[in-house]
Design a protein around this motif. Structure first.
Motif, mmCIF file in Angstrom:
data_model
loop_
_atom_site.group_PDB
_atom_site.id
_atom_site.type_symbol
_atom_site.label_atom_id
_atom_site.label_comp_id
_atom_site.label_asym_id
_atom_site.label_seq_id
_atom_site.Cartn_x
_atom_site.Cartn_y
_atom_site.Cartn_z
ATOM 1 N N VAL A 68 0.844 -1.203 0.000
ATOM 2 C CA VAL A 68 0.000 0.000 0.000
ATOM 3 C C VAL A 68 0.877 1.250 0.000
ATOM 4 C CG1 VAL A 68 -1.727 1.316 1.289
ATOM 5 C CG2 VAL A 68 -1.903 -1.175 1.149
ATOM 6 N N ALA A 69 1.918 1.245 0.824
ATOM 7 C CA ALA A 69 2.823 2.390 0.870
ATOM 8 C C ALA A 69 3.486 2.617 -0.486
ATOM 9 C CB ALA A 69 3.893 2.161 1.942
ATOM 10 N N ALA A 70 3.827 1.536 -1.185
ATOM 11 C CA ALA A 70 4.430 1.655 -2.510
ATOM 12 C C ALA A 70 3.443 2.284 -3.489
ATOM 13 C CB ALA A 70 4.884 0.290 -3.012
ATOM 14 N N GLY A 71 2.180 1.886 -3.413
ATOM 15 C CA GLY A 71 1.173 2.460 -4.290
ATOM 16 C C GLY A 71 0.968 3.943 -4.026
ATOM 17 N N ILE A 72 0.955 4.331 -2.760
ATOM 18 C CA ILE A 72 0.795 5.750 -2.414
ATOM 19 C C ILE A 72 1.995 6.555 -2.914
ATOM 20 C CG2 ILE A 72 0.753 7.371 -0.470
ATOM 21 C CD1 ILE A 72 -0.892 5.272 1.055
ATOM 22 N N ALA A 73 3.180 5.986 -2.776
ATOM 23 C CA ALA A 73 4.383 6.681 -3.239
ATOM 24 C C ALA A 73 4.277 7.021 -4.714
ATOM 25 C CB ALA A 73 5.616 5.825 -2.973
ATOM 26 N N GLN A 74 3.785 6.082 -5.520
ATOM 27 C CA GLN A 74 3.678 6.312 -6.962
ATOM 28 C C GLN A 74 2.563 7.282 -7.309
ATOM 29 O OE1 GLN A 74 4.053 2.665 -9.573
ATOM 30 N NE2 GLN A 74 3.779 1.690 -7.577
ATOM 31 N N LYS A 75 1.404 7.082 -6.719
ATOM 32 C CA LYS A 75 0.214 7.821 -7.143
ATOM 33 C C LYS A 75 0.081 9.191 -6.481
ATOM 34 C CE LYS A 75 -1.113 4.244 -9.546
ATOM 35 N NZ LYS A 75 -1.014 4.275 -11.031
ATOM 36 N N ALA A 76 0.523 9.305 -5.232
ATOM 37 C CA ALA A 76 0.256 10.540 -4.491
ATOM 38 C C ALA A 76 1.499 11.382 -4.210
ATOM 39 C CB ALA A 76 -0.426 10.195 -3.160
ATOM 40 N N LEU A 77 2.655 10.755 -4.049
ATOM 41 C CA LEU A 77 3.829 11.507 -3.621
ATOM 42 C C LEU A 77 4.709 11.963 -4.776
ATOM 43 C CD1 LEU A 77 4.936 9.428 -0.491
ATOM 44 C CD2 LEU A 77 3.410 11.410 -0.600
ATOM 45 N N GLY A 78 4.932 11.087 -5.733
ATOM 46 C CA GLY A 78 5.856 11.410 -6.819
ATOM 47 C C GLY A 78 7.304 11.144 -6.414
ATOM 48 N N PRO A 79 8.226 11.154 -7.364
ATOM 49 C CA PRO A 79 9.621 10.750 -7.091
ATOM 50 C C PRO A 79 10.321 11.592 -6.028
ATOM 51 C CG PRO A 79 9.202 10.788 -9.455
ATOM 52 C CD PRO A 79 8.003 11.410 -8.800
ATOM 53 N N ARG A 80 10.171 12.914 -6.080
ATOM 54 C CA ARG A 80 10.940 13.760 -5.155
ATOM 55 C C ARG A 80 10.512 13.551 -3.713
ATOM 56 N NH1 ARG A 80 14.016 18.411 -5.788
ATOM 57 N NH2 ARG A 80 13.471 18.498 -7.992
ATOM 58 N N LEU A 81 9.218 13.623 -3.439
ATOM 59 C CA LEU A 81 8.740 13.467 -2.066
ATOM 60 C C LEU A 81 8.916 12.030 -1.585
ATOM 61 C CD1 LEU A 81 7.518 14.726 0.398
ATOM 62 C CD2 LEU A 81 5.229 14.417 -0.599
ATOM 63 N N ALA A 82 8.690 11.064 -2.473
ATOM 64 C CA ALA A 82 8.877 9.662 -2.090
ATOM 65 C C ALA A 82 10.329 9.409 -1.691
ATOM 66 C CB ALA A 82 8.476 8.745 -3.240
ATOM 67 N N ALA A 83 11.274 9.999 -2.432
ATOM 68 C CA ALA A 83 12.690 9.830 -2.115
ATOM 69 C C ALA A 83 13.032 10.480 -0.780
ATOM 70 C CB ALA A 83 13.550 10.427 -3.221
ATOM 71 N N ALA A 107 14.063 4.512 -10.158
ATOM 72 C CA ALA A 107 15.209 5.184 -10.783
ATOM 73 C C ALA A 107 15.022 6.697 -10.751
ATOM 74 C CB ALA A 107 15.389 4.694 -12.215
ATOM 75 N N ARG A 108 13.783 7.158 -10.943
ATOM 76 C CA ARG A 108 13.533 8.601 -10.889
ATOM 77 C C ARG A 108 13.636 9.131 -9.464
ATOM 78 N NH1 ARG A 108 8.238 9.798 -12.638
ATOM 79 N NH2 ARG A 108 7.655 7.597 -12.773
ATOM 80 N N CYS A 109 13.380 8.265 -8.487
ATOM 81 C CA CYS A 109 13.516 8.664 -7.080
ATOM 82 C C CYS A 109 14.976 8.776 -6.661
ATOM 83 C CB CYS A 109 12.836 7.637 -6.170
ATOM 84 S SG CYS A 109 11.029 7.558 -6.305
ATOM 85 N N CYS A 110 15.825 7.924 -7.250
ATOM 86 C CA CYS A 110 17.203 7.788 -6.770
ATOM 87 C C CYS A 110 17.948 9.116 -6.733
ATOM 88 C CB CYS A 110 17.964 6.802 -7.655
ATOM 89 S SG CYS A 110 17.516 5.078 -7.361
ATOM 90 N N HIS A 111 17.702 9.945 -7.719
ATOM 91 C CA HIS A 111 18.376 11.243 -7.787
ATOM 92 C C HIS A 111 18.102 12.092 -6.551
ATOM 93 C CE1 HIS A 111 19.433 15.264 -8.844
ATOM 94 N NE2 HIS A 111 18.237 15.616 -9.246
ATOM 95 N N HIS A 112 16.937 11.900 -5.918
ATOM 96 C CA HIS A 112 16.496 12.765 -4.825
ATOM 97 C C HIS A 112 16.732 12.177 -3.436
ATOM 98 C CE1 HIS A 112 14.524 15.192 -7.892
ATOM 99 N NE2 HIS A 112 13.913 14.116 -8.348
ATOM 100 N N VAL A 113 17.298 10.978 -3.349
ATOM 101 C CA VAL A 113 17.502 10.348 -2.040
ATOM 102 C C VAL A 113 18.666 11.002 -1.312
ATOM 103 C CG1 VAL A 113 18.147 8.194 -0.877
ATOM 104 C CG2 VAL A 113 16.528 8.141 -2.771
#
Length: 367
Positions: A68-83, A107-113
């Protein structure tokens, strides 16, 4: 290798600040360690700003299943906030969620971690997940992000991903690796044929500076291996390496690699057409004066063809007093008298008198 390290650090800082690298080229004039320290402080300033708010959100995710957390990360947070959120989770929890995300999104999140959190997360990811993410980053040409992560990969993951990356990706990623102490181990996982292909790609794709930087960061045994594999390349390829070094004044990066060659390999390099070019040799001498790499340079002088040796002698004899003082002190410091005297004897009488008038030479003569 400070020039190349400075370039790499400037590229990393530009990515961190989300600006074009050319806007920060002035930083390449500063010591690379200072730029690295500044980058680390920027990381702290950027990623610690909203720590309290992110920690509260991270605490709430503990109540959710990882899927569920993974789904929220994709749909609601986006790469920057998820990272940003991943950087505030416990590493095991973050890895559990990442393992359930599509590789393209991760991969799109990795830049922002937060770079400080990478090690804890990477060590807990499945190898298959790591490989899929690495291949997406490679396809996107995101070598800076790959350089940030590669030093944290387990050997099993490295063995899976390295054969699937092309030579230019390996070079560009190695150039900006955040943990160069891992380079020796990574190079050890590549056989001689693979490394020879990487060296050929450096010439074919204009990446000699990146190749020199990688060799310079490698452990001594791997640097010697790379030097020998490079010396075995065709003459035209080696000549290209010398000319690029001369054009960009990168002798400080090349000479320590050359010094790792055997005498036979050194003679092969010394016979290159580029090292019969007076302009190249003059720049080489001045580069050695600037860097003090006499111990790396003088053994090569001894195996240069006679005409080239005379050109080097003329260039050295034409140095100003500060340059000659640097030569004398470098020779004294490294105990290179037996190597430098034959070079001095090739100078004209005026140049010889100037050299022998230097305090280090006078002290040697009277001592």
């Amino acid at each position: 290798m400070d020039t190349l390290r400075g370039r790499a650090e400037t590229l990393k800082l530009a990515r961190l600040l989300d600006v074009e690298p050319h806007q920060l080229t002035f930083l390449e004039e500063l010591p690379a360690d200072d730029v690295r320290l500044f980058r680390e402080r920027v990381v702290a300033a950027l990623f610690d700003e909203d720590r309290g708010r992110l920690d509260r959100i991270a605490a709430m995710t503990k109540l959710l299943p990882a899927t569920v957390a993974a789904g929220i990360a994709q749909k609601a947070l986006g790469p920057r906030l998820a990272a940003a959120l991943a950087g505030r989770l416990e590493p095991a929890r973050a890895a559990d969620i990442v393992n359930r995300l599509p590789a393209d999104f991760t991969a799109r999140c990795c830049h922002h971690v937060d770079p400080r959190r990478i090690a804890g997360i990477m060590g807990r990811l499945d190898d298959d997940t790591v490989v899929r993410i690495a291949l997406v980053l490679a396809e996107r040409g995101d070598h800076l992000t790959m350089g940030r992560f590669v030093g944290h990969l387990r050997e099993s993951a490295l063995r899976s991903v390295l054969p699937r990356l092309d030579e230019t990706t390996l070079l560009r990623t190695g150039f900006v690796i955040d943990h160069p102490e891992r380079l020796g181990h990574i190079l050890g996982l590549l056989d001689d044929e693979q490394l020879s292909s990487v060296i050929a790609a450096a010439d074919d794709h204009g990446l000699w500076p990146e190749a020199m930087a990688v060799a310079g960061m490698a452990a001594d045994d791997q640097r010697t291996r790379l030097a020998s594999l490079t010396a075995a390349q065709p003459e035209a390829r080696l000549d290209s390496l010398i000319r690029v070094t001369a054009e960009q004044d990168l002798w400080e990066s090349l000479l320590p690699i050359v010094s790792a060659l055997s005498e036979d390999e050194l003679r092969s390099v010394a016979a290159l057409p580029a090292l019969r070019d007076a302009a190249v040799l003059d720049g080489l001498v001045r580069g050695v004066v600037a860097t003090g790499l006499w111990a790396d340079f003088l053994p090569m002088v001894g195996v240069l063809p006679p005409t080239a040796r005379r050109v080097v002698a003329t260039a050295a004899g034409a140095l100003d007093d500060a340059g000659l003082d640097g030569l004398a002190r470098g020779v004294e410091k490294e105990g290179l008298w037996d190597l430098v005297v034959p070079l001095i004897e090739l100078m004209d009488a005026t140049a010889r008198r100037r050299v022998y008038a230097q305090p280090a030479f006078r002290e040697r003569a009277t001592g």
